[in-house]
Design an enzyme around this catalytic site. Sequence first.
Site, PDB file in Angstrom:
ATOM      1  N   SER A  64       0.794  -1.226   0.000  1.00  4.51           N
ATOM      2  CA  SER A  64       0.000   0.000   0.000  1.00  4.51           C
ATOM      3  C   SER A  64       0.831   1.282   0.000  1.00  4.51           C
ATOM      4  O   SER A  64       0.331   2.334  -0.363  1.00  4.51           O
ATOM      5  CB  SER A  64      -0.948   0.009   1.186  1.00  4.51           C
ATOM      6  OG  SER A  64      -0.220   0.076   2.382  1.00  4.51           O
ATOM      7  N   HIS A  74      -5.801  -4.643  -1.079  1.00  4.46           N
ATOM      8  CA  HIS A  74      -5.672  -3.503  -1.989  1.00  4.46           C
ATOM      9  C   HIS A  74      -5.762  -3.940  -3.453  1.00  4.46           C
ATOM     10  O   HIS A  74      -5.109  -3.359  -4.312  1.00  4.46           O
ATOM     11  CB  HIS A  74      -4.354  -2.762  -1.752  1.00  4.46           C
ATOM     12  CG  HIS A  74      -4.404  -1.802  -0.602  1.00  4.46           C
ATOM     13  ND1 HIS A  74      -5.083  -0.600  -0.644  1.00  4.46           N
ATOM     14  CD2 HIS A  74      -3.865  -1.882   0.636  1.00  4.46           C
ATOM     15  CE1 HIS A  74      -4.949   0.022   0.503  1.00  4.46           C
ATOM     16  NE2 HIS A  74      -4.218  -0.729   1.314  1.00  4.46           N
ATOM     17  N   LYS A  85     -12.702  -1.935   1.586  1.00  9.03           N
ATOM     18  CA  LYS A  85     -12.015  -1.054   0.634  1.00  9.03           C
ATOM     19  C   LYS A  85     -12.845  -0.992  -0.656  1.00  9.03           C
ATOM     20  O   LYS A  85     -13.900  -0.378  -0.660  1.00  9.03           O
ATOM     21  CB  LYS A  85     -10.574  -1.521   0.423  1.00  9.03           C
ATOM     22  CG  LYS A  85      -9.722  -1.307   1.697  1.00  9.03           C
ATOM     23  CD  LYS A  85      -8.242  -1.546   1.500  1.00  9.03           C
ATOM     24  CE  LYS A  85      -7.451  -1.092   2.719  1.00  9.03           C
ATOM     25  NZ  LYS A  85      -6.914  -2.196   3.522  1.00  9.03           N
TER      26      LYS A  85
HETATM   27  C1  LIG Z   1      -6.745  -2.637   4.882  1.00 11.83           C
HETATM   28  C2  LIG Z   1      -5.968  -3.883   4.997  1.00 11.83           C
HETATM   29  C3  LIG Z   1      -6.267  -4.840   5.967  1.00 11.83           C
HETATM   30  C4  LIG Z   1      -7.320  -4.606   7.023  1.00 11.83           C
HETATM   31  O1  LIG Z   1      -8.605  -4.713   6.491  1.00 11.83           O
HETATM   32  P1  LIG Z   1      -9.839  -4.433   7.449  1.00 11.83           P
HETATM   33  O2  LIG Z   1     -10.936  -5.234   6.866  1.00 11.83           O
HETATM   34  O3  LIG Z   1     -10.070  -2.966   7.419  1.00 11.83           O
HETATM   35  O4  LIG Z   1      -9.458  -4.902   8.808  1.00 11.83           O
HETATM   36  C5  LIG Z   1      -5.545  -6.011   5.979  1.00 11.83           C
HETATM   37  N1  LIG Z   1      -4.557  -6.242   5.088  1.00 11.83           N
HETATM   38  C6  LIG Z   1      -4.219  -5.332   4.153  1.00 11.83           C
HETATM   39  C7  LIG Z   1      -3.121  -5.626   3.194  1.00 11.83           C
HETATM   40  C8  LIG Z   1      -4.906  -4.116   4.091  1.00 11.83           C
HETATM   41  O5  LIG Z   1      -4.559  -3.218   3.182  1.00 11.83           O
END
Ligand SMILES: *Cc1c(COP(=O)(O)O)cnc(C)c1O
Length: 396
Positions: free
Chosen positions: A183, A211, A242
């Site tokens: 990210s 992502h 997301k």
């Molecule tokens: C955003 C993210 C998470 C966490 O996701 P949530 O559902 O908000 O807990 C886990 N792993 C990665 C790679 C992320 O980018």
Amino acid sequence: MYAVKDQLRAELDQIEADGLTKHERLITTPQSSHIATTAGEALNFCANNYLGLADHPQIVDAARKALDDWGFGMASVRFICGTQTQHRELETEIADFLGTQDSILFPSCFDANGGIFEVLLGPEDAVISDELNHASIIDGVRLCKASRYRYKNRDMDDLRAQLQAASDQGARRTLVVTDGAFSMDGYLAPLPQICDLAEEFGALVMVDDSHATGFLGEGGRGTPEHFGVMDRVDIVTGTLGKALGGGSGGFVAAHTEVVELLKQRARPYLFSNAVAPSVVAGSLAALRLARDSDEPRRALRRNAELFRTLMTEEGFELLPGEHPIVPVMFPGEDGARRASQTADAMLAEGVYVIAFSYPVVPRGKARIRVQLSAAHSEEDVRACVAAFVSARDKVG
Ligand SMILES: *Cc1c(COP(=O)(O)O)cnc(C)c1O
């Protein structure tokens, strides 16, 4: 308690003195490309709203209808009385979409990653993790008793060395785990090479595609689809928080036996409330939109390409790639200062982007991370570039 309060205050003061305090902005509108905050209106270039689904009318309608049909809350963990038919429907459709045998929902992807390693790996096993993996993977790995190996970010020579070390140790099972897309850089994990190495050493492959799920790859099936290795990745974890509507919830998509064992043993699944009915219904609608229509993905790609092209023409240094995360680099000694002043100047013009510097990214690699969305218009993208140019004139 007063002594502890003083100690905590001192810790907070130190965070502030180090310039690391995170200040939260209060948004007064739905999450979208155009938002208002208590400080004014802003064009938003820092949400994970890749497909622009966070306030999509069809998804909002589905969630609203679910309040009538399914009630507000589950008030139970899944295995006691917290599973509605729509929870299973969502799990089945996630698995179909990602081409796995089954999937299992968690309250979040953080919880999915927090629970999975302990279930799959014991003291006689090994886990090999990319050094830049998400915090939830790091924590999940800490909670399991397997031997831990770490390889340099996307470095296949190092991965081979770590696989060899695990093999020399005589590990029963070895699991290689990586983020699908990293990210901070928008770089993708080299999945074909990772799968080759894993096969050579008889290891399993797990990809956290938070992502990427919904928008990367031709059909939005994420980095395994992008690289043509959907049938070679054993476990995919991802988030509903997301691209897929941005509500909440996470999942593990994998072989039947993995999913069944997680249902028996994964602690965040067994000891935390089920995903709320309206979130399940909204996420199902989001998944179907992502699955059935290519247009949001095309818009996202167009916007990312346009932004990269215009910024390069203006002479900004970008990290290369195809991901809608586009890091605009501010190298050198005073890069952190310039990045943060640039972001401030842009916000004053109503464009919201975030500057990152050490320790979130390596020293000398300060950047502003721009995240494109299908919800941005061409005009929005051009406005963002114009704000970068005018901020550069101000900051120098
Ligand atoms: C955003 C993210 C998470 C966490 O996701 P949530 O559902 O908000 O807990 C886990 N792993 C990665 C790679 C992320 O980018």
